[in-house]
Design a protein around this motif. Structure first.
Motif, PDB file in Angstrom:
ATOM      1  N   VAL A  19      13.408   3.350  -5.651  1.00 23.98           N
ATOM      2  CA  VAL A  19      12.617   2.865  -4.330  1.00 23.98           C
ATOM      3  C   VAL A  19      13.295   1.667  -4.021  1.00 23.98           C
ATOM      4  O   VAL A  19      14.007   0.998  -4.885  1.00 23.98           O
ATOM      5  N   ALA A  20      13.244   1.133  -2.650  1.00 21.77           N
ATOM      6  CA  ALA A  20      13.829  -0.013  -2.331  1.00 21.77           C
ATOM      7  C   ALA A  20      12.811  -1.238  -2.289  1.00 21.77           C
ATOM      8  O   ALA A  20      11.683  -1.015  -2.429  1.00 21.77           O
ATOM      9  N   GLY A  21      13.359  -2.295  -2.473  1.00 19.24           N
ATOM     10  CA  GLY A  21      12.637  -3.778  -2.516  1.00 19.24           C
ATOM     11  C   GLY A  21      12.297  -4.107  -1.175  1.00 19.24           C
ATOM     12  O   GLY A  21      11.123  -4.714  -0.949  1.00 19.24           O
ATOM     13  N   PRO A  87       6.134  -2.544  -1.360  1.00 19.15           N
ATOM     14  CA  PRO A  87       5.200  -2.907  -2.593  1.00 19.15           C
ATOM     15  C   PRO A  87       6.137  -2.945  -3.845  1.00 19.15           C
ATOM     16  O   PRO A  87       5.442  -3.796  -4.992  1.00 19.15           O
ATOM     17  N   THR A  88       6.929  -2.529  -4.089  1.00 16.13           N
ATOM     18  CA  THR A  88       7.701  -2.656  -5.259  1.00 16.13           C
ATOM     19  C   THR A  88       8.366  -4.121  -5.568  1.00 16.13           C
ATOM     20  O   THR A  88       8.512  -4.569  -6.750  1.00 16.13           O
ATOM     21  N   HIS A  89       8.442  -4.969  -4.552  1.00 13.67           N
ATOM     22  CA  HIS A  89       8.959  -6.243  -4.645  1.00 13.67           C
ATOM     23  C   HIS A  89       8.003  -7.298  -3.980  1.00 13.67           C
ATOM     24  O   HIS A  89       8.257  -8.634  -3.705  1.00 13.67           O
ATOM     25  N   CYS A  90       6.769  -6.817  -3.404  1.00 12.81           N
ATOM     26  CA  CYS A  90       6.004  -7.664  -2.589  1.00 12.81           C
ATOM     27  C   CYS A  90       5.303  -8.752  -3.617  1.00 12.81           C
ATOM     28  O   CYS A  90       4.842  -8.283  -4.691  1.00 12.81           O
ATOM     29  N   SER A  91       5.086  -9.928  -3.099  1.00 14.87           N
ATOM     30  CA  SER A  91       4.559 -10.934  -3.843  1.00 14.87           C
ATOM     31  C   SER A  91       2.839 -10.760  -3.561  1.00 14.87           C
ATOM     32  O   SER A  91       2.454  -9.963  -2.544  1.00 14.87           O
ATOM     33  N   ARG A  92       2.258 -11.714  -4.629  1.00 12.20           N
ATOM     34  CA  ARG A  92       0.714 -11.574  -4.203  1.00 12.20           C
ATOM     35  C   ARG A  92       0.290 -12.017  -3.004  1.00 12.20           C
ATOM     36  O   ARG A  92      -0.503 -11.608  -2.416  1.00 12.20           O
ATOM     37  N   GLY A  93       1.069 -13.278  -2.517  1.00  7.30           N
ATOM     38  CA  GLY A  93       0.817 -13.844  -1.375  1.00  7.30           C
ATOM     39  C   GLY A  93       1.112 -12.674   0.117  1.00  7.30           C
ATOM     40  O   GLY A  93       0.368 -12.689   0.975  1.00  7.30           O
ATOM     41  N   MET A 146       5.057  -1.075  -8.358  1.00  8.81           N
ATOM     42  CA  MET A 146       4.081  -1.432  -7.179  1.00  8.81           C
ATOM     43  C   MET A 146       2.506  -1.541  -7.658  1.00  8.81           C
ATOM     44  O   MET A 146       1.759  -2.003  -6.819  1.00  8.81           O
ATOM     45  N   ALA A 147       2.324  -1.364  -8.823  1.00  4.49           N
ATOM     46  CA  ALA A 147       1.008  -1.741  -9.510  1.00  4.49           C
ATOM     47  C   ALA A 147       0.707  -3.247  -9.746  1.00  4.49           C
ATOM     48  O   ALA A 147      -0.059  -3.802 -10.427  1.00  4.49           O
ATOM     49  N   ARG A 148       1.923  -4.169  -9.517  1.00  4.05           N
ATOM     50  CA  ARG A 148       1.705  -5.473 -10.127  1.00  4.05           C
ATOM     51  C   ARG A 148       0.420  -6.025  -9.595  1.00  4.05           C
ATOM     52  O   ARG A 148       0.360  -5.815  -8.252  1.00  4.05           O
ATOM     53  N   ASP A 149      -0.164  -6.707 -10.240  1.00  6.89           N
ATOM     54  CA  ASP A 149      -1.645  -7.449  -9.917  1.00  6.89           C
ATOM     55  C   ASP A 149      -2.549  -6.661  -9.436  1.00  6.89           C
ATOM     56  O   ASP A 149      -3.392  -6.973  -8.597  1.00  6.89           O
ATOM     57  N   ASN A 169      -1.311  -0.991   0.899  1.00  2.00           N
ATOM     58  CA  ASN A 169      -0.599  -1.555  -0.153  1.00  2.00           C
ATOM     59  C   ASN A 169      -0.605  -0.881  -1.408  1.00  2.00           C
ATOM     60  O   ASN A 169      -0.706  -1.424  -2.581  1.00  2.00           O
ATOM     61  N   ILE A 170      -0.534   0.553  -1.309  1.00  2.00           N
ATOM     62  CA  ILE A 170      -0.283   1.435  -2.432  1.00  2.00           C
ATOM     63  C   ILE A 170       1.306   1.647  -2.667  1.00  2.00           C
ATOM     64  O   ILE A 170       2.250   0.752  -3.154  1.00  2.00           O
ATOM     65  N   GLU A 171       1.798   2.596  -2.291  1.00  2.00           N
ATOM     66  CA  GLU A 171       3.232   2.969  -2.305  1.00  2.00           C
ATOM     67  C   GLU A 171       3.919   2.537  -0.994  1.00  2.00           C
ATOM     68  O   GLU A 171       5.146   2.265  -1.139  1.00  2.00           O
ATOM     69  N   ASP A 172       3.177   2.149  -0.149  1.00  2.00           N
ATOM     70  CA  ASP A 172       3.654   1.594   1.261  1.00  2.00           C
ATOM     71  C   ASP A 172       2.611   0.618   1.694  1.00  2.00           C
ATOM     72  O   ASP A 172       1.503   0.780   1.288  1.00  2.00           O
ATOM     73  N   HIS A 173       3.088  -0.125   2.889  1.00  2.00           N
ATOM     74  CA  HIS A 173       2.274  -0.811   3.346  1.00  2.00           C
ATOM     75  C   HIS A 173       1.058  -0.304   3.829  1.00  2.00           C
ATOM     76  O   HIS A 173      -0.078  -0.732   3.823  1.00  2.00           O
ATOM     77  N   LEU A 174       1.268   0.924   4.735  1.00  2.00           N
ATOM     78  CA  LEU A 174       0.477   1.565   5.211  1.00  2.00           C
ATOM     79  C   LEU A 174       0.610   3.132   5.066  1.00  2.00           C
ATOM     80  O   LEU A 174       1.704   3.577   5.055  1.00  2.00           O
ATOM     81  N   GLN A 175      -0.374   4.203   4.401  1.00  2.00           N
ATOM     82  CA  GLN A 175      -0.062   5.660   4.287  1.00  2.00           C
ATOM     83  C   GLN A 175      -1.337   6.018   5.101  1.00  2.00           C
ATOM     84  O   GLN A 175      -2.539   6.022   4.552  1.00  2.00           O
ATOM     85  N   PHE A 176      -1.199   6.865   6.281  1.00  2.00           N
ATOM     86  CA  PHE A 176      -2.212   7.667   6.761  1.00  2.00           C
ATOM     87  C   PHE A 176      -2.133   8.982   6.324  1.00  2.00           C
ATOM     88  O   PHE A 176      -1.135   9.694   6.147  1.00  2.00           O
TER      89      PHE A 176
END
Length: 313
Positions: A19-21, A87-93, A146-149, A169-176
């Motif tokens: 996956v990409a960061g 999500p793979t590289h997303c910070s908590r903020g 992706m499951a960080r925090d 915020n699961i595998e992508d920012h939004l999934q419909f």
């Protein structure tokens, strides 16, 4: 639509293990990701423009499957937002900012998209949520970061009127995700298209557009879903086709993939997410499933299906 060069997908059991960061990863590491996209989708990444088309009215069929063979269907579309890591590289903020944006967007939609937002803590406490229950992160989500925090800032929007949820915020920012217990995948596709475009318009007013690159289309974290972000699936009873010696060749020519489950129930999905528009991918899936059902009926009658096999993709 002018199509770039496509190659046949040789292995329909192949999966993507990376996956990409962030969106820039597809540019900085294009030699790597372009090869992954080509191997998985059978699609040669070039400078040609990827097209997008949500005109569900031009989809032919999808609401007329034989109910004796189709047990349910689902349409998923993923989207990522500009200026945020995946999500793979997303910070908590960042993740908390993304959730705040989702809350604001869905609140602005109001009566256009009525529903309820549940945090992941609330979802995990529910015994059942219309089939959309998510208890714990998958092994894949754990391995990729992706499951960080977890479960901080993970949530799901459940629509009041439509059979639709939006994972945040699961595998992508939004999934419909729209599911149908019957065979009407056209309705599921219409539901996703309608609400996705409404949500996208609100995000643009918030100055956070969905990520789009001309040569890749809609960019998301997995190379398996770039282009349209669309993964549609239909559960079909195909006990005879599942064991047919020419199955892999037939699937390749129909441009679909198939996972066989118990009792001959198979999940048929679109093989590619890039190189076609959303409507074109849905049409390939609908036509492919119709043909597989026709073949299944022939096999039930001990008849040959050789004349039904497409000559080429």
């Amino acid at each position: 639509m002018k199509q770039p060069v496509r190659r046949g997908v040789a292995d329909y059991n192949v999966s993507v293990g990376c996956v990409a960061g962030d969106a820039q990863s597809y540019v900085l590491f294009c030699d790597f990701f372009d090869r992954i996209i080509e191997a998985y989708h059978g699609y040669k990444v070039t400078s040609s423009r990827q097209e997008s088309d949500f005109n569900y009215n031009i989809l032919k069929g999808g609401d007329d499957f034989d109910p004796a063979y189709v047990a349910g269907c689902k349409v998923c579309v993923s989207r990522s937002l500009d200026d945020f890591s995946f999500p793979t590289h997303c910070s908590r903020g960042e993740r908390r900012q993304l959730l705040a944006l989702a809350k604001k967007a869905f609140c602005q939609l109001g009566e256009q998209f009525p529903g309820q937002l549940y945090s992941m803590e609330e979802v995990s406490q529910r015994k059942q949520d219309n089939g959309f229950l998510l208890k714990v992160p998958s092994e894949f989500q754990m391995r990729t970061g992706m499951a960080r925090d977890w479960p901080d800032s993970r949530a799901v929007w459940v629509s009041t009127h439509d059979n639709l949820v939006v994972w945040i915020n699961i595998e992508d920012h939004l999934q419909f995700v729209s599911k149908q217990d019957d065979s009407n995948i056209k309705k599921a596709f219409e539901t996703v298209c309608t609400q996705l475009q409404r949500v996208e318009a609100v995000y643009r007013t918030l100055r956070h557009s969905f990520i789009w690159k001309e040569h890749l289309g809609w960019v998301v974290s997995s190379p398996a879903e770039v282009g349209t972000g669309l993964k549609a699936s239909i559960r079909v009873k195909l006990p005879n086709m599942a064991q047919h010696r020419l199955l892999e060749n037939i699937l390749e020519r129909l441009r679909v993939r198939m996972d066989t489950q118990s009792s001959g129930v198979c999940t048929v999905t679109n093989a590619q997410t890039i190189g076609f528009t959303e409507v074109e991918l849905m049409q390939l899936l609908v036509d492919g499933v119709k043909m597989l059902i026709t073949m299944e009926k022939k096999l039930e009658a001990s008849a040959s299906i050789d004349h039904l096999i497409p000559a080429q993709k």
